[in-house]
Scaffold this motif. Structure first.
Motif, PDB file in Angstrom:
ATOM      1  N   LEU A   1       0.824  -1.206   0.000  1.00 16.97           N
ATOM      2  CA  LEU A   1       0.000   0.000   0.000  1.00 16.97           C
ATOM      3  C   LEU A   1       0.859   1.258   0.000  1.00 16.97           C
ATOM      4  CD1 LEU A   1      -2.721  -1.001   2.624  1.00 16.97           C
ATOM      5  CD2 LEU A   1      -2.905  -0.984   0.132  1.00 16.97           C
TER       6      LEU A   1
ATOM      7  N   THR B   1      -9.310   1.235   0.301  1.00 12.91           N
ATOM      8  CA  THR B   1      -8.905  -0.111  -0.055  1.00 12.91           C
ATOM      9  C   THR B   1     -10.023  -1.121  -0.003  1.00 12.91           C
ATOM     10  OG1 THR B   1      -8.151  -0.289   2.208  1.00 12.91           O
ATOM     11  CG2 THR B   1      -6.485   0.095   0.549  1.00 12.91           C
TER      12      THR B   1
ATOM     13  N   ALA C   1      -6.313  -0.713  -6.008  1.00  8.90           N
ATOM     14  CA  ALA C   1      -6.522  -1.212  -4.641  1.00  8.90           C
ATOM     15  C   ALA C   1      -6.601  -0.085  -3.623  1.00  8.90           C
ATOM     16  CB  ALA C   1      -5.421  -2.185  -4.275  1.00  8.90           C
ATOM     17  N   GLY C   2      -7.124   1.055  -4.027  1.00  6.59           N
ATOM     18  CA  GLY C   2      -7.304   2.131  -3.069  1.00  6.59           C
ATOM     19  C   GLY C   2      -6.008   2.764  -2.596  1.00  6.59           C
ATOM     20  N   ARG C   3      -4.935   2.502  -3.326  1.00  6.79           N
ATOM     21  CA  ARG C   3      -3.652   3.066  -2.906  1.00  6.79           C
ATOM     22  C   ARG C   3      -3.602   4.561  -3.134  1.00  6.79           C
ATOM     23  NH1 ARG C   3       0.507   1.210  -6.326  1.00  6.79           N
ATOM     24  NH2 ARG C   3       1.756   2.719  -5.213  1.00  6.79           N
TER      25      ARG C   3
END
Lengths: 377, 394, 407
Positions: free
Chosen positions: C40, C361, C369-371
């Protein structure tokens, strides 16, 4: 020219400021952000008792007969304090469209309960494409059994999971012109076939995915006319953009105040860091951004309140304020140094919301395209 | 809240527009934008125009009628200022200074004779003033000035040198800040204001060619220049404070942002002509500058509105100035993007676009944000006066 | 016509290319599966780094041991036996490690070892360096205090001599990874009566398990526990743990700053840009891929250019290192430029993905992936951590350009 608020608006502003400081401290904000519903029913009721929900509604519907500018006054203070909850959705995405386009029966049915704080509204407009133009509306409403059946997916819908009513923007006719053939339906929030899922977002604001699976809705729930709903949506988008800009101005003001206050207190190298030119210049830049954002928002809001064509101004305001509030909150963080990078400090709440607000109802690029058209390009 | 001008103000706007159409010669527009001082001809046109403005009592519209003003309301002054900008009227910078700084200081602190002579002269457009402020060692730190004025019988004897003195070569008078007490403990004490006849013996004006290859400012040398005592304005050694107070009192709203509208039209026109008006990047850039102009405009309105309410802007005028300068620079940048290679073409060039307005702007925008108080000083003012931030101990 | 002299050459040599392949093969093999994909981290940020996170502690140590076996943790340690690695080779290594988000080292292997080698006693070198080289030890940076951030020299945590020991009292803050490291790499005040505040500072190593140390987690705005407040209550430490001479700590600290020259996550920027480009090609809006949108293209082109420029700084710093050309400001410039890119990259990603970039995420709609939303938050740490960018600019102006210090 008069760039001041009326006396009543000044009173409203101050009382809202004080009320929110007392009733919605940051501790509550954080709790609500963590919660699923994202609002406090007790606080909601108090706001209704203060007449906030009725501020923009005519007296005959239980309101106090105010105008859009009054709402802007409130929203700026709500932005300053941060007020999680469905006020924005209910008023801007529910009350105002119904007020402007509803039949008398619909106004009677919905406006008083909004004024009384009894019902929560929102509008489901955006779809997975993330665009705000008419062609982006693909959720279908097909005639069936005397009414309509709605199918499709809406995304980034604020507060749908707690809404009593969802104004669903659907396509009732396909044609050459995408703006033709859109209809707005007032759908029960818990109607069979509706499935809402909370999206996890940067700002922890309650944006949702709403799936419409054969959702039945009666003809009496059509807002305005069949196929002619885009005009309502366009107007709502414009008002929502400026309303969001007002919130963003509030966020920016709060961030500025926090940063300046810190710069005056924090001593390093034997003196307050606010005495360093670099820091002073950051603050000056922030103030310039905030003041510019405020006045261009007021100009657009005033035009909307007056019923003037605010296409250009509204787009300008949203474009500018979106970028400015992101700049301001980032600079504020810069001034706070490491301390600003903690959950404990409230500043990041504003930084997060600045982004969410900037992207809502058309981001700065989108708004600038409107400006481009408005200036003859 | 109301962002509109009143009906009366709008009617006045029409009146001003009509008058400007009548009075500004087409030759002025043929010569090209913003060149009032560049040639004898353009200077002459601008002087004639300013005298006409003076005759209408519109050159210093806020002044009392007795001095040749029209005691115009702030709202109307704003309208007038906007229309002058919109029409790109031949109003030169020296006039703005004379009306904005010299006249008000003399009105507040001068004696009756001085007021009769100079304030009227300023408001009528008959007198041209140059500003004797900056020196080689005294720019942003103006109070460090050293040009000396020593009492000698009925006169003061002035020795020293001023720099960046715009229009000294045309001026009738110099509005001079000189040190009358070289031993004052604080540099702000010991400064006095004088009106100096530019024809006085001992004055030498040496041109400095600016980076636009034009002659607008100068070095001015004072070599034992004798100035009658009557030409001291206000109290000896109190000049700095007089200046500050006069600046604070001054209420001329700036509608300069209206001048931006013309440039915006040029940008849109050129984008269309070059067929790049559908390019999203170009659209974004032009839209961005249009937005910046609007923000600049409302910030200017805010200052005007404060004046009209008798409110005292502390930092708001600085913000307005700074924003205007940033917008101008942004405009020039976008102009370069829109005009592409044509942006470089000067007015005299065969393929020039809009008489070289962008080429000119690309250079002139460099002085904006520096002259009249640099943007850095403006930001200090905004931070300290607007936000209460502590001064750096020097 | 051919020119006789040898020109500038931006290419790597064959040896360097082979080295790059070797490093890449190794790291792909040795990293846990999906390490890079699941990371992340945002390049440039300090808030979400594997070496600071509890749940990745074992994986990091595992990798360090493997790197230690290859002798790669001690690359560039002057006088260290074994193969010699040029700055360029180290830069290549760093770039690849950053690309895969691999924990290439920690404070011990970088600042710690370098300082010990330059200033530590022979005994200290013998006792500490082998373990660090083997990947058995990790340090956390115990520098900042609540009242000593940018003005680090005004630090107050004291260490008083008591026989063969020093007794430490005080507190440190923003200690990233204190909770997963073995020892503090610390600066304390040993002479409170020194005339200038930066005299009287001593550098020392304090094991985390010394009695009297309390580590209290702080949660950063990404919601991650990366840094801590650490309290020292009569903590006893042998004088043998002093690095170099007493009261010389500030000097060592300043020298150690130079070790940060190549701490630029260039590979991470490259990878994130690749992911962004792929995203825009795969994501359709209004029937067209985002990558065809002129505004998106313009923005990505701008970011790609900026990353390229960071790269130029990076390789030039390595090249200078190999020629013994030192510069007082390289570290500051590198830090400034790469952290500003970290922010620009986050803002660009947010704008391009608008409105999806905000999704966290756990959201099924979240791209990358919401990074991106984490990066949008984490880039703030980049701008203020490890020496704020304002301080970096001061250093560049004063030491690089000779501008005078403000009084």
């Amino acid at each position: 020219m008069d760039l001041s608020f009326t006396e009543e608006q000044e009173i409203l502003k101050k009382s809202a400021h004080d009320f929110l400081a007392k009733e919605c401290p940051k501790k509550l904000v954080k709790e609500l952000d963590e919660s699923e519903t994202g609002y406090s029913p007790e606080l909601w009721k108090k706001m209704a008792d203060l007449g906030w929900m009725g501020s923009v509604l005519p007296e005959e519907y239980g309101g106090s007969g105010g105008n859009y500018l009054d709402l802007i006054v409130l929203l700026e203070e709500m932005g300053y304090n941060i007020l999680p909850g469905p006020f924005f959705s209910t008023m801007i995405l529910g009350a105002i469209p119904i007020l402007q386009a509803g039949t008398e029966a619909q106004k009677q049915a919905y406006l008083p309960v909004i004024a009384g704080g009894e019902k929560i509204f929102t509008m489901a407009l955006t779809e997975p494409s993330g665009k705000y133009d008419a062609a982006a509306v693909t959720v279908k409403a097909t005639p069936a059994g005397g009414g309509y059946v709605i199918n499709g997916v809406k995304l980034f819908v604020p507060d749908a999971h707690i809404a009593d009513y969802i104004l669903c923007v659907a396509r009732t006719k396909d044609g050459a012109d995408p703006e033709d053939g859109i209809t707005v339906f007032i759908v029960d929030g818990k109607a069979p076939g509706i499935k809402t899922t909370l999206l996890m977002t940067l700002a922890r604001d309650k944006q949702t995915e709403v799936v419409f699976d054969n959702v039945k809705v009666g003809k009496d729930r059509i807002l305005g006319e069949v196929d002619k709903g885009w005009a309502i949506v366009k107007d709502t988008l414009r008002k929502a953009a400026v309303a969001k800009a007002a919130e963003l101005v509030g966020h920016s003001q709060a961030a500025l105040e926090m940063a300046v206050s810190y710069a005056k207190e924090r001593v390093q190298f034997g003196r307050p860091i606010g005495s360093f030119q670099a820091i002073q210049h950051y603050c000056a830049n922030m103030l310039t951004d905030v003041d510019g954002a405020r006045y261009i928002t007021y100009e657009a809001a005033w035009m909307l309140a007056e019923g003037l064509d605010a296409t250009k101004q509204a787009a300008m305001a949203k474009a500018w304020v979106g970028d400015a509030s992101r700049r301001v909150t980032l600079l504020a963080h810069q001034i706070f140094g490491a301390v600003g990078f903690t959950m404990e400090l409230d500043l990041h709440l504003y930084y997060r919301r600045a982004l969410a607000g900037a992207q809502a109802f058309g981001d700065s690029d989108y708004q600038r395209e409107i400006v481009a058209q408005a200036i003859g390009l | 809240m109301d962002f509109r001008f009143t009906e009366e103000e709008e009617a006045f706007r029409k009146e001003v527009q009509a008058w400007l159409k009548e009075v500004i010669p087409q030759r002025w527009y043929d010569l090209g934008p913003g060149i009032w001082e560049e040639t004898e001809e353009s200077w002459a046109i601008s002087r004639t125009f300013q005298k006409k403005l003076g005759q209408k009592c519109w050159l210093a519209p806020g002044y009392p009628k007795h001095y040749g003003g029209s005691e115009m309301t702030i709202g109307k002054q704003l309208v007038l200022s906007e229309e002058l900008a919109r029409a790109d009227a031949p109003v030169s910078v020296d006039t703005a200074i004379a009306v904005g700084w010299v006249g008000p200081t003399i009105r507040l602190f001068g004696n009756d004779e001085q007021k009769e002579k100079y304030v009227k002269g300023v408001a009528s457009g008959d007198m041209v003033f140059c500003l004797g402020y900056s020196e080689t060692e005294a720019g942003s730190d103006l109070a460090a000035l050293k040009t000396a004025a020593i009492e000698d019988g009925d006169e003061y004897v002035i020795n020293g040198q001023k720099i960046w003195t715009s229009y000294a070569h045309y001026a009738d008078y110099c509005w001079l800040a000189a040190r009358t007490d070289p031993n004052a403990e604080r540099k702000y004490d010991g400064v006095s204001m004088f009106v100096v006849d530019m024809k006085s013996p001992g004055i030498t004006v040496r041109p400095i060619i600016n980076l636009m290859e034009r002659h607008s400012f100068n070095e001015v040398f004072f070599d034992n220049v004798r100035v009658p005592k009557e030409n001291l304005v206000g109290e000896k050694n109190k000049g700095w404070y007089e200046l500050m107070i006069a600046l604070d009192h001054e209420r001329s709203p700036s509608g300069g942002a209206a001048g931006f509208a013309k440039t915006l039209e040029v940008l849109v026109d050129v984008a269309k002509k070059r067929q790049i008006d559908k390019d999203p990047n170009i659209r974004q850039k032009i839209a961005q500058v249009a937005v910046a102009m609007e923000v600049s405009k409302v910030l200017g309105y805010r200052v005007a509105w404060m004046y009209s309410k008798g409110l005292h802007p502390s930092y708001e005028a600085s913000i307005s100035m700074m924003k205007a300068s940033e917008t101008l620079r942004n405009q020039a940048e976008v102009g370069a993007a829109v005009l592409g290679p044509y942006a470089q073409l000067r007015r005299e060039s065969k393929w020039t676009v809009e008489l070289g307005v962008i080429e000119r702007m690309l250079l002139s925008c460099l002085s904006i944000g520096i002259g009249g108080g640099t943007n850095e000083i403006q930001r200090n003012i905004i931070a300290q006066r607007g936000l209460g931030m502590p001064r750096q101990k020097m | 016509m051919a020119w006789e002299r040898s020109d500038m050459d931006f290419r790597f040599t064959d040896k360097e290319l082979a080295w790059r392949d070797e490093v890449e093969e190794f790291i792909k093999r040795e990293l846990p599966p999906r390490w890079a994909e699941d990371s992340l981290s945002w390049p440039g940020g300090y808030g979400i780094i594997s070496i600071f996170e509890e749940h990745l502690k074992d994986a990091c140590r595992d990798l360090w041991r493997k790197l230690g076996k290859k002798g790669w943790l001690s690359m560039g340690w002057p006088g260290w036996p074994g193969e010699k690695y040029t700055h360029t080779k180290r830069a290549i290594y760093g770039d690849i490690m950053s690309y895969y988000g691999a924990p290439a080292g920690n404070i011990a292997t970088g600042i710690g070892a370098g300082t010990i080698i330059m200033f530590g006693s022979e005994q200290m070198k013998k006792e500490w360096l082998p373990k660090i080289a083997d990947g058995e030890l990790s340090f956390w940076l115990a520098y900042s205090e609540p009242n000593a951030g940018s003005d680090l020299a005004s630090l107050q945590t004291s260490a008083v001599e008591d026989g063969d020991d020093l007794v430490i009292n005080g507190s440190k803050i923003w200690g990233s990874g204190a909770h997963v490291s073995d020892c503090a790499w610390m600066v304390v005040r040993t002479d409170p009566r020194a005339t200038k505040k930066y005299q009287g500072i001593t550098m020392l190593i304090v094991p985390n398990d010394a009695p009297g140390i309390e580590i209290r987690p702080l949660i950063n705005i990404c919601g991650i526990h990366s840094f801590n407040e650490v309290f020292f209550d009569n903590v006893r430490v042998s004088k043998k743990n002093i690095v170099g001479e007493m009261h010389q700590g500030w000097y060592y600290l300043m020298v150690a700053l130079g070790f940060e020259r190549l701490a630029v996550p260039l590979g991470g920027f490259r990878r994130t840009l690749e992911q962004l480009v792929r995203y825009t090609k795969e994501t359709m809006r209004n029937g067209k891929p985002l990558s065809k949108d002129p505004l998106v293209r313009s923005r990505l082109a701008d970011i790609a250019t900026k990353i390229e420029i960071v790269g130029k700084f990076y390789w030039q710093i390595a090249w200078k290192g190999d020629r013994g050309i030192d510069s007082e400001t390289d570290a500051s410039i590198a830090k400034l430029v790469s952290t500003e890119i970290s922010k620009d990259l986050a803002f660009a990603a947010m704008d391009i993905m608008s409105p999806y970039g905000q999704l966290a995420t756990d959201s099924k709609w979240a791209p990358l992936a919401g990074r991106v939303q984490l990066g949008y938050l984490d880039c703030i740490s980049a701008l203020v951590g490890a020496g704020t960018n304002e301080i970096q600019r001061n250093i560049i102006a004063q030491r690089g350009l000779g501008l005078p210090r403000g009084k």
